[in-house]
Motif scaffolding. Structure first.
Motif, PDB file in Angstrom:
ATOM      1  N   GLY A   1       0.800  -1.187  -0.132  1.00 28.50           N
ATOM      2  CA  GLY A   1       0.086   0.146   0.044  1.00 28.50           C
ATOM      3  C   GLY A   1       0.648   1.236  -0.069  1.00 28.50           C
ATOM      4  O   GLY A   1       2.064   1.196   0.193  1.00 28.50           O
ATOM      5  N   SER A   2       0.261   2.538  -0.500  1.00 27.99           N
ATOM      6  CA  SER A   2       1.004   3.597  -0.081  1.00 27.99           C
ATOM      7  C   SER A   2       1.157   3.854   1.363  1.00 27.99           C
ATOM      8  O   SER A   2       0.059   3.495   2.180  1.00 27.99           O
ATOM      9  CB  SER A   2      -0.046   4.822  -0.637  1.00 27.99           C
ATOM     10  OG  SER A   2      -0.493   4.563  -1.949  1.00 27.99           O
ATOM     11  N   GLU A   3       2.179   4.233   1.874  1.00 27.52           N
ATOM     12  CA  GLU A   3       2.639   4.279   3.232  1.00 27.52           C
ATOM     13  C   GLU A   3       1.871   5.563   3.646  1.00 27.52           C
ATOM     14  O   GLU A   3       2.241   6.679   3.332  1.00 27.52           O
ATOM     15  CB  GLU A   3       4.127   4.450   3.337  1.00 27.52           C
ATOM     16  CG  GLU A   3       4.412   3.097   3.309  1.00 27.52           C
ATOM     17  CD  GLU A   3       5.172   2.715   1.856  1.00 27.52           C
ATOM     18  OE1 GLU A   3       4.879   3.561   0.929  1.00 27.52           O
ATOM     19  OE2 GLU A   3       5.700   1.539   1.544  1.00 27.52           O
ATOM     20  N   ARG A   4       0.625   5.569   4.504  1.00 27.27           N
ATOM     21  CA  ARG A   4       0.276   6.465   4.898  1.00 27.27           C
ATOM     22  C   ARG A   4      -0.105   6.438   6.489  1.00 27.27           C
ATOM     23  O   ARG A   4      -0.634   5.346   7.000  1.00 27.27           O
ATOM     24  CB  ARG A   4      -0.905   6.786   4.417  1.00 27.27           C
ATOM     25  CG  ARG A   4      -1.137   7.266   3.022  1.00 27.27           C
ATOM     26  CD  ARG A   4      -2.520   7.356   2.489  1.00 27.27           C
ATOM     27  NE  ARG A   4      -2.863   5.923   2.361  1.00 27.27           N
ATOM     28  CZ  ARG A   4      -4.192   5.516   2.260  1.00 27.27           C
ATOM     29  NH1 ARG A   4      -5.176   6.545   2.094  1.00 27.27           N
ATOM     30  NH2 ARG A   4      -4.643   4.306   2.270  1.00 27.27           N
TER      31      ARG A   4
END
Lengths: 202, 417
Positions: free
Chosen positions: A39-42
Motif C-alpha cells: 500500500g501507499s505508506e500513510r
C-alpha cells in the motif's frame, strides 16, 4: 509452511514486524519470506504485512490468504477490517491489547478457534515503558514466540539486534520489551489453565 | 554468505560491488529504497569513488547517466512507471548512442488511473527502445542479473534494463547470497569505454543521420541485440562457474520436457506458477512452465525449442496492448509459427491485483482440458465492468471511468484484493 498475517496502521511497524519475524526464522535456520501489502505508506491507514516460514525455499508470491496466525498490532482495527479472514480453525491469534478478548468484543472468537491459541498481550504498555515510545512491533514478536513456538526468543532477540544494530540502546530496549512480552504471554497461557506450550527455547 | 535481506537492499549492495562511478536517480516508488541505499553508501564512503548526482527529474537522471557514460564512467540509475516514461526520449538516446548504462526498473503500472503497484506496463512501453531487458524471478536473480548486466552492457555497448517486480521483489525479504565483492571484481573488469568525451580534446557524439544511413544504423543496433542473444547464455554459464548458481540466461524451462501444457511468464509470478505446476503434476497432469529471462533480445529459437513438444501454451502476462491483447504472447506466437500449438493469453496482476495459486490453478486446469480461452483477464470483476458499460450505453460522455468504478466498490482510496 507457517503463514502469518500482521494487521496494523501505517507507522506502527507492521512491515518491520514481518521482516523481523522472517529474519528471526532465518536465524533459527529456516527459510522465510516477508512482504508488505504494497500500500501507499500513510500514517494511520490500515496496513497488512505477511510472513511465511518453511523448511524449504518459498516460491509463491501470492498474499497470505489462509494464515496460520494473525497478529493484530492495533486493536482499533478489530471492527474495521476482516482480521480473521481465512484463518484456519486451529490457527493462532495474537492481539496487542491489555484487555481480554471479551472486553474487545471478540468473545465469540473462542467458539471459532482453539481458545488456548488466542492471546492478548499489552505490548504497547511494555514498549512505552521500555522504549519510551508506543512502538509494540518488536515486543509483540516475543508474544508470538511464546504463543506459537514457531520462532525462538533468542532468534527474535538476535533479529532485533541485527535490524537495530546501529543503535545499540534501541536494540537492547526492544530485546527487553520482547522478552518481557514473552514472559507475560507464557504466564497468561499457563495461568488460564490452558495447555502449556511445548517448551519453546528461551 | 546467505542473508535475509530486502530486495532493494540486495540490489543496492550488489550494484555497489559493481563499482559504479556515477549514480543518478530521481526517487519514485517502488524503486526508492535502492537509490536511498546507494546514496547512503556514497555518502558514508562505502561506495567510492562514486558520485551520487541528485537530479530534478527522471529525464535529467537518464541525461546525466548518458553524459557520465559518454565521459567514461560506469553509470547506474533506477526508475519505474511514469518515471521511465518521463525519461523515454533519453532512454532511446542511451541505446542509440551505444552507452552501456545499467538501469533497474522496479516494475510498476502506468497511469492513469494512477497506481503505484506492480505490473509490467512500464517495461513493455520501453520494449522497442533498443535496451536489453532482463526479468528477475527472485531477489537473488535480481541481484545477480546486475553483475551480468554491467558486463554485457560494456562488452556490447548496449544499455541494459534489469526488471524486477515492484514491491513483490523490491520490498520483500528473503534469503539472498549476495555476490561477493572479490568475485564480482573478477567477473566484471573495469569499464574501458570505446571513446571518451574529453574537454581537452573536444568533439561531439550524436551525429544526425539521414536517409542514406539511418536504416543501417538501426540494423546495427539490431545486430548488437542479436549478439547479446549469443552472449547472455555464455555470461550466465560463466556466472554459474564463478558464483555457483544459475541466474540469468535466456529462458528457464521447468518440468516442461514432457508437458502437454506449458505456462510461459516473466518475473516473480513464476514462483507462484511453479507451485501450481508441482501441485498439478502430483495430480498426474503433464504441465510445466517456461520462464523468459531475456525479453529483449527475444530468444525466439530457445522459446520455440522449449515449447515445441507442447500441445497448448498459456502465456501469463502482467501487461497488455490495449485494443489487441498480449504483448509477450505476440512474441511467443511468432516463435511458435508453423507449429501445431494452441496459444492462450492470461492477463494477470494488473496494477497489483494479487495473482493467486487458486486462480492460476483454474486457468491451468481449463488449459489441460483444452478449454482455455484465447484471451482471459484473470479474476476480472465482471459486474463492475458491466455496470460501467451500462452507464455508458445510457449516456455517452468523455472522461475517466475510474471514479465510477471506485464508487461501485465503495472505495475512494487504495487497497488490494
Amino acid at each position: 509452511m507457517f503463514e502469518v498475517r500482521f494487521h496494523g496502521r501505517g507507522g506502527q511497524g507492521a512491515v518491520t514486524a514481518a521482516d523481523l519475524l522472517a529474519l528471526a526464522a532465518f536465524i533459527d535456520g529456516r527459510c522465510a519470506q516477508s512482504f508488505p501489502s504494497f500500500g501507499s505508506e500513510r500514517t494511520g491507514a490500515p496496513v497488512v504485512a505477511y510472513c511465511r516460514l518453511a523448511e524449504r525455499a518459498i516460491r509463491t508470491r501470492e498474499p497470505v490468504v489462509e494464515p496460520d496466525c494473525v497478529v493484530v498490532i492495533d486493536p482499533t482495527l478489530v471492527h474495521q477490517v476482516d482480521l480473521f479472514s481465512g484463518l484456519a480453525a486451529d490457527g493462532y491469534v495474537l492481539i496487542n491489547s491489555s484487555r481480554r478478548l471479551g472486553a474487545l468484543g471478540l468473545g465469540t472468537l473462542a467458539e471459532r478457534f482453539r481458545p488456548e491459541r488466542l492471546l492478548t498481550v499489552g505490548a504497547t504498555e511494555v514498549a512505552r515503558r521500555q522504549l519510551g515510545r508506543p512502538l509494540p512491533n518488536a515486543a509483540l514478536l516475543g508474544g508470538l514466540a511464546a504463543l506459537t513456538a514457531e520462532v525462538s526468543l533468542p532468534a527474535v532477540s538476535a533479529a532485533i539486534r541485527e535490524r537495530f544494530g546501529r543503535d545499540g540502546t534501541l536494540a537492547e530496549r526492544n530485546v527487553a520489551a520482547a522478552s518481557e512480552v514473552f514472559q507475560q504471554a507464557r504466564l497468561a497461557l499457563t495461568a488460564d489453565g490452558r495447555a502449556v506450550l511445548g517448551a519453546p527455547a528461551d | 554468505m546467505l542473508r535475509q535481506i530486502e530486495g532493494s537492499r540486495a540490489v543496492a549492495e550488489t550494484v555497489a560491488r559493481c563499482r559504479p562511478e556515477v549514480v543518478c536517480a530521481y526517487p519514485i516508488s517502488p524503486q526508492t529504497h535502492i537509490i536511498e541505499a546507494l546514496g547512503e553508501m556514497v555518502k558514508s564512503g562505502a561506495l567510492a569513488p562514486c558520485e551520487f548526482v541528485n537530479v530534478e527529474s527522471e529525464f535529467a537522471a537518464m541525461s546525466v547517466a548518458i553524459g557520465a557514460s559518454a565521459a567514461g564512467a560506469r553509470a547506474f540509475t533506477a526508475t519505474a512507471s511514469q518515471g521511465l516514461l518521463f525519461m523515454m526520449e533519453a532512454v532511446y538516446n542511451a541505446s542509440g548512442l551505444g552507452l552501456p548504462i545499467v538501469m533497474t526498473l522496479a516494475n510498476r503500472a502506468v497511469g492513469a488511473p494512477i497506481n503505484i503497484w506492480n505490473d509490467h506496463s512500464d517495461a513493455m512501453a520501453a520494449r522497442d527502445a533498443g535496451w536489453v531487458q532482463l526479468f528477475a524471478e527472485t531477489i537473488q536473480e535480481a541481484a545477480d542479473l546486475h553483475v551480468q548486466a554491467f558486463r554485457l552492457a560494456e562488452e556490447l555497448s548496449v544499455p541494459v534494463m534489469v526488471c524486477m517486480d515492484g514491491f513483490i521483489l523490491t520490498h520483500a525479504t528473503e534469503q539472498v547470497d549476495l555476490p561477493a565483492a572479490d568475485a564480482v571484481d573478477a567477473f566484471l573488469p573495469a569499464y574501458e569505454p570505446r571513446q571518451v568525451l574529453d574537454p581537452d580534446e573536444p568533439y561531439s557524439i550524436g551525429a544526425m543521420v539521414g536517409p542514406e544511413a539511418f536504416e543501417e544504423v538501426r540494423y546495427l543496433a539490431h545486430a548488437r541485440q542479436l549478439a547479446a542473444l549469443e552472449r547472455i547464455p555464455e555470461l550466465a554459464e560463466e556466472f554459474a562457474e564463478s558464483f555457483g548458481r544459475d541466474s540469468g540466461g535466456l529462458v528457464h524451462p521447468y518440468r516442461s520436457a514432457d508437458a502437454e501444457v506449458v505456462v510461459v511468464a516473466m518475473g516473480s509470478v513464476l514462483g507462484t506458477i511453479k507451485d501450481v505446476v508441482d501441485a498439478q503434476r502430483e495430480a498426474g497432469h503433464r504441465i510445466g512452465a517456461l520462464g523468459i529471462t531475456s525479453f529483449r533480445p527475444f530468444p525466439g529459437d530457445a522459446v520455440r525449442n522449449a515449447l515445441a513438444g507442447a500441445q497448448r501454451v498459456v502465456v501469463v502476462e502482467k501487461a497488455f496492448s490495449v485494443g489487441f491483447g498480449g504483448v509477450l504472447s505476440t512474441d511467443v506466437a511468432m516463435a511458435l509459427s508453423g507449429l501445431p500449438v494452441t496459444l492462450s493469453t492470461v492477463v494477470a496482476g494488473l496494477g497489483g491485483r494479487p495473482i493467486t495459486k487458486s486462480s492460476l490453478g483454474n486457468i491451468f486446469t481449463a488449459a489441460l482440458r483444452g478449454e482455455a480461452e484465447r484471451l482471459t483477464f484473470l479474476d476480472l470483476k465482471t459486474e463492475l465492468v458491466v455496470r460501467e458499460l451500462e452507464r455508458m450505453s445510457v449516456r455517452r460522455r468523455s472522461g475517466p471511468t475510474a471514479e465510477n468504478v471506485l464508487r461501485d466498490i465503495g472505495s475512494v482510496g487504495s487497497g488490494i484484493g
